[in-house]
Design a protein around this motif. Structure first.
Motif, PDB file in Angstrom:
ATOM      1  N   SER A   1      -5.261  -4.198  -2.427  1.00 11.16           N
ATOM      2  CA  SER A   1      -3.933  -3.730  -2.017  1.00 11.16           C
ATOM      3  C   SER A   1      -2.932  -4.881  -2.026  1.00 11.16           C
TER       4      SER A   1
ATOM      5  N   ARG B   1      -0.598 -10.788  -9.015  1.00 14.63           N
ATOM      6  CA  ARG B   1      -0.447  -9.376  -9.393  1.00 14.63           C
ATOM      7  C   ARG B   1      -1.146  -9.068 -10.716  1.00 14.63           C
TER       8      ARG B   1
ATOM      9  N   VAL C   1      -4.155  -1.185  -5.691  1.00 13.84           N
ATOM     10  CA  VAL C   1      -4.349   0.063  -4.944  1.00 13.84           C
ATOM     11  C   VAL C   1      -3.277   0.133  -3.864  1.00 13.84           C
ATOM     12  N   GLU C   2      -3.064   1.326  -3.345  1.00 16.74           N
ATOM     13  CA  GLU C   2      -2.073   1.492  -2.283  1.00 16.74           C
ATOM     14  C   GLU C   2      -2.530   2.568  -1.306  1.00 16.74           C
TER      15      GLU C   2
ATOM     16  N   THR D   1      -3.167   2.432  -7.828  1.00 23.37           N
ATOM     17  CA  THR D   1      -1.723   2.410  -8.072  1.00 23.37           C
ATOM     18  C   THR D   1      -1.405   2.914  -9.485  1.00 23.37           C
TER      19      THR D   1
ATOM     20  N   GLY E   1      -1.616  -5.255  -5.376  1.00 24.74           N
ATOM     21  CA  GLY E   1      -0.873  -4.095  -5.856  1.00 24.74           C
ATOM     22  C   GLY E   1      -1.672  -3.157  -6.734  1.00 24.74           C
TER      23      GLY E   1
ATOM     24  N   ARG F   1      -1.841   5.863   0.860  1.00 25.70           N
ATOM     25  CA  ARG F   1      -0.971   7.027   0.819  1.00 25.70           C
ATOM     26  C   ARG F   1      -1.332   7.974   1.951  1.00 25.70           C
TER      27      ARG F   1
ATOM     28  N   PRO G   1      -5.074   5.907 -12.717  1.00 21.97           N
ATOM     29  CA  PRO G   1      -4.004   5.852 -11.716  1.00 21.97           C
ATOM     30  C   PRO G   1      -3.980   7.104 -10.859  1.00 21.97           C
TER      31      PRO G   1
END
Length: 232
Positions: free
Chosen positions: A71, A173, A76-77, A87, A74, A79, A43
């Protein structure tokens, strides 16, 4: 005529290249999904497009598409100043998600048992019977695809569209973790046995027992994932 033939050839080449990119993007996505699900990618780790492209022998286009798909689920995100990162999902968080999934799918199968049509019951039975060959062959990809279709058939058999939407969203998810748990020992064999018990409860019209079976099925999947990760 020659111009038209050349145009058709070019269109065919474009379609072939697009298909190749899609297949490569899918391969990259599945590889990264498993690494995230098992904790190989920690993470908060940043994922660099160029480094991934080099690793997979690809251009940045299929890598970018794979990251986009990750993404959406959920995993990866984006930033600021860090780009794409894994994530933060602790093992406890993942187990909480499995617990929520177990309760939601228990509700789904309870309603589905009471509401499904004879045609839906027949389709579910056909799917279940077809999975036996996949288990014998140890074909994880085929079984994972079957497993998705089996559960989604149950969602739709609730005839409650809102419940279907919520179950599908949560399944999306959890897809990486649900796939990875199938790698643990004889999990595919046990998964199919749990489906068999579920099918017997549905055949009896026992919604409460079917819900109990589904809840146990998902919690067993959670346990299998834990054991698989610890074995690495």
């Amino acid at each position: 005529m020659r111009v038209n033939e050349r145009t058709r050839d070019e269109a065919s080449e474009d379609e072939a290249l697009e298909e190749q990119r899609e297949l490569l993007s899918e391969r990259i996505r599945l590889a990264l999904e498993e690494e995230i699900a098992t904790g190989a990618l920690k993470p908060g780790v940043a994922l660099d497009e160029q480094q991934l492209a080099t690793r997979f022998g690809a251009s940045r286009t299929p890598v970018r598409e794979a990251l986009r798909q990750l993404s959406v689920t959920g995993l990866v995100e984006l930033r600021p100043r860090r780009g794409v990162v894994v994530t933060p999902l602790s093992p406890e968080r993942i187990m909480d998600m499995f617990e929520m999934t177990a309760e939601l799918e228990a509700m789904c199968v309870r309603l589905a048992t009471w509401r499904m049509t004879p045609l839906e019951r027949s389709q579910l039975q056909q799917l279940h019977e077809g999975s036996a060959a996949m288990v014998r062959a140890g074909d994880l990809d085929a079984y994972d695809d079957f497993n998705r279709r089996f559960h989604e058939t149950l969602y739709r058999a609730t005839h409650n569209q809102f419940m279907v939407e919520q179950a599908l969203a949560l399944r999306t998810r959890m897809a990486a973790f649900r796939r990875t748990q199938l790698r643990q020992g004889d999990r595919m064999t046990r998964s199919r046995s749990e489906h068999e018990e579920l099918m017997r409860a549905i055949a009896r019209g026992d919604g409460e027992e079917a819900a109990r079976c589904m809840r146990a099925h998902l919690l067993n999947a959670s346990s299998a994932l834990t054991h698989y990760i610890h074995s690495l």
